[in-house]
Design a protein around this motif. Structure first.
Motif, PDB file in Angstrom:
ATOM      1  N   VAL A 176     100.965  69.179 -47.842  1.00 10.26           N
ATOM      2  CA  VAL A 176     100.513  70.574 -47.728  1.00 10.26           C
ATOM      3  C   VAL A 176      99.066  70.608 -47.239  1.00 10.26           C
ATOM      4  O   VAL A 176      98.709  71.403 -46.363  1.00 10.26           O
ATOM      5  CB  VAL A 176     100.679  71.310 -49.077  1.00 10.26           C
ATOM      6  CG1 VAL A 176      99.976  72.658 -49.057  1.00 10.26           C
ATOM      7  CG2 VAL A 176     102.148  71.481 -49.413  1.00 10.26           C
ATOM      8  N   ALA A 177      98.217  69.738 -47.781  1.00 12.21           N
ATOM      9  CA  ALA A 177      96.822  69.689 -47.355  1.00 12.21           C
ATOM     10  C   ALA A 177      96.721  69.307 -45.886  1.00 12.21           C
ATOM     11  O   ALA A 177      95.935  69.889 -45.121  1.00 12.21           O
ATOM     12  CB  ALA A 177      96.043  68.713 -48.211  1.00 12.21           C
TER      13      ALA A 177
ATOM     14  N   GLN B 283      97.815  72.268 -43.724  1.00  8.38           N
ATOM     15  CA  GLN B 283      96.763  73.289 -43.712  1.00  8.38           C
ATOM     16  C   GLN B 283      95.581  72.846 -42.859  1.00  8.38           C
ATOM     17  O   GLN B 283      94.986  73.647 -42.147  1.00  8.38           O
ATOM     18  CB  GLN B 283      96.285  73.586 -45.148  1.00  8.38           C
ATOM     19  CG  GLN B 283      97.284  74.339 -45.977  1.00  8.38           C
ATOM     20  CD  GLN B 283      97.550  75.726 -45.418  1.00  8.38           C
ATOM     21  OE1 GLN B 283      96.663  76.384 -44.917  1.00  8.38           O
ATOM     22  NE2 GLN B 283      98.799  76.143 -45.477  1.00  8.38           N
ATOM     23  N   TYR B 284      95.243  71.590 -42.903  1.00 10.08           N
ATOM     24  CA  TYR B 284      94.146  71.083 -42.091  1.00 10.08           C
ATOM     25  C   TYR B 284      94.487  71.165 -40.610  1.00 10.08           C
ATOM     26  O   TYR B 284      93.662  71.566 -39.791  1.00 10.08           O
ATOM     27  CB  TYR B 284      93.823  69.635 -42.472  1.00 10.08           C
ATOM     28  CG  TYR B 284      92.779  69.018 -41.577  1.00 10.08           C
ATOM     29  CD1 TYR B 284      93.141  68.146 -40.576  1.00 10.08           C
ATOM     30  CD2 TYR B 284      91.438  69.345 -41.738  1.00 10.08           C
ATOM     31  CE1 TYR B 284      92.183  67.597 -39.749  1.00 10.08           C
ATOM     32  CE2 TYR B 284      90.479  68.799 -40.908  1.00 10.08           C
ATOM     33  CZ  TYR B 284      90.860  67.920 -39.918  1.00 10.08           C
ATOM     34  OH  TYR B 284      89.915  67.391 -39.101  1.00 10.08           O
TER      35      TYR B 284
ATOM     36  N   ARG C 259      96.639  73.168 -39.183  1.00  7.01           N
ATOM     37  CA  ARG C 259      96.778  74.574 -38.800  1.00  7.01           C
ATOM     38  C   ARG C 259      95.416  75.252 -38.663  1.00  7.01           C
ATOM     39  O   ARG C 259      95.220  76.084 -37.798  1.00  7.01           O
ATOM     40  CB  ARG C 259      97.629  75.304 -39.829  1.00  7.01           C
ATOM     41  CG  ARG C 259      98.228  76.560 -39.270  1.00  7.01           C
ATOM     42  CD  ARG C 259      99.201  77.171 -40.230  1.00  7.01           C
ATOM     43  NE  ARG C 259      98.610  78.452 -40.600  1.00  7.01           N
ATOM     44  CZ  ARG C 259      98.612  78.986 -41.768  1.00  7.01           C
ATOM     45  NH1 ARG C 259      99.180  78.355 -42.753  1.00  7.01           N
ATOM     46  NH2 ARG C 259      98.067  80.134 -42.004  1.00  7.01           N
ATOM     47  N   LYS C 260      94.472  74.950 -39.485  1.00  6.24           N
ATOM     48  CA  LYS C 260      93.115  75.470 -39.473  1.00  6.24           C
ATOM     49  C   LYS C 260      93.079  76.992 -39.320  1.00  6.24           C
ATOM     50  O   LYS C 260      92.570  77.515 -38.333  1.00  6.24           O
ATOM     51  CB  LYS C 260      92.316  74.831 -38.350  1.00  6.24           C
ATOM     52  CG  LYS C 260      92.144  73.347 -38.513  1.00  6.24           C
ATOM     53  CD  LYS C 260      91.336  72.777 -37.393  1.00  6.24           C
ATOM     54  CE  LYS C 260      91.300  71.275 -37.536  1.00  6.24           C
ATOM     55  NZ  LYS C 260      90.625  70.634 -36.453  1.00  6.24           N
ATOM     56  N   PRO C 261      93.612  77.726 -40.274  1.00  6.13           N
ATOM     57  CA  PRO C 261      93.614  79.183 -40.137  1.00  6.13           C
ATOM     58  C   PRO C 261      92.212  79.776 -40.124  1.00  6.13           C
ATOM     59  O   PRO C 261      91.968  80.792 -39.502  1.00  6.13           O
ATOM     60  CB  PRO C 261      94.397  79.664 -41.355  1.00  6.13           C
ATOM     61  CG  PRO C 261      94.251  78.572 -42.352  1.00  6.13           C
ATOM     62  CD  PRO C 261      94.145  77.292 -41.550  1.00  6.13           C
TER      63      PRO C 261
END
Length: 104
Positions: A25-26, A29-30, A32-34
């Protein structure tokens, strides 16, 4: 192997799977960098707002437009005066030309 050892092994496996899940998950998320997407969009809006503010500084005010209107009216009056003067000069030149052509 004791039955207690198996539960201990399963506990380690579950802990490892939880760790792997959190790491996954981390990582997602990294990648993807929303925050960067939102930051880039915000920066784009900020840049456009700054450009708009700079352009607004150069827009004429009502006072500037009134001065421009007055200057244009004065210029129009001067041009009309020049046209009248030119008409008088043309009439005088026509008279001189006629006099010189009819003189024998």
């Amino acid at each position: 192997m004791n039955p207690g050892d198996q539960s201990h092994i399963w506990g380690i496996v579950v802990d490892f799977l939880q760790f792997a899940g959190v790491a996954w998950v981390a990582f997602v998320q990294y990648v993807r960098k929303p925050g960067e997407d939102a930051g880039a969009a915000l920066q784009g809006v900020t840049d456009r707002l700054i450009a708009l503010e700079q352009a607004q500084k150069h827009v004429a005010t009502n006072t500037d437009l009134a001065q421009l209107r007055t200057t244009a009216e004065k210029t129009e009056i001067r041009v009309e005066a020049l046209v009248e003067s030119q008409k008088r000069s043309t009439v005088q030149l026509d008279r001189i030309e006629n006099f010189l052509l009819t003189r024998k």
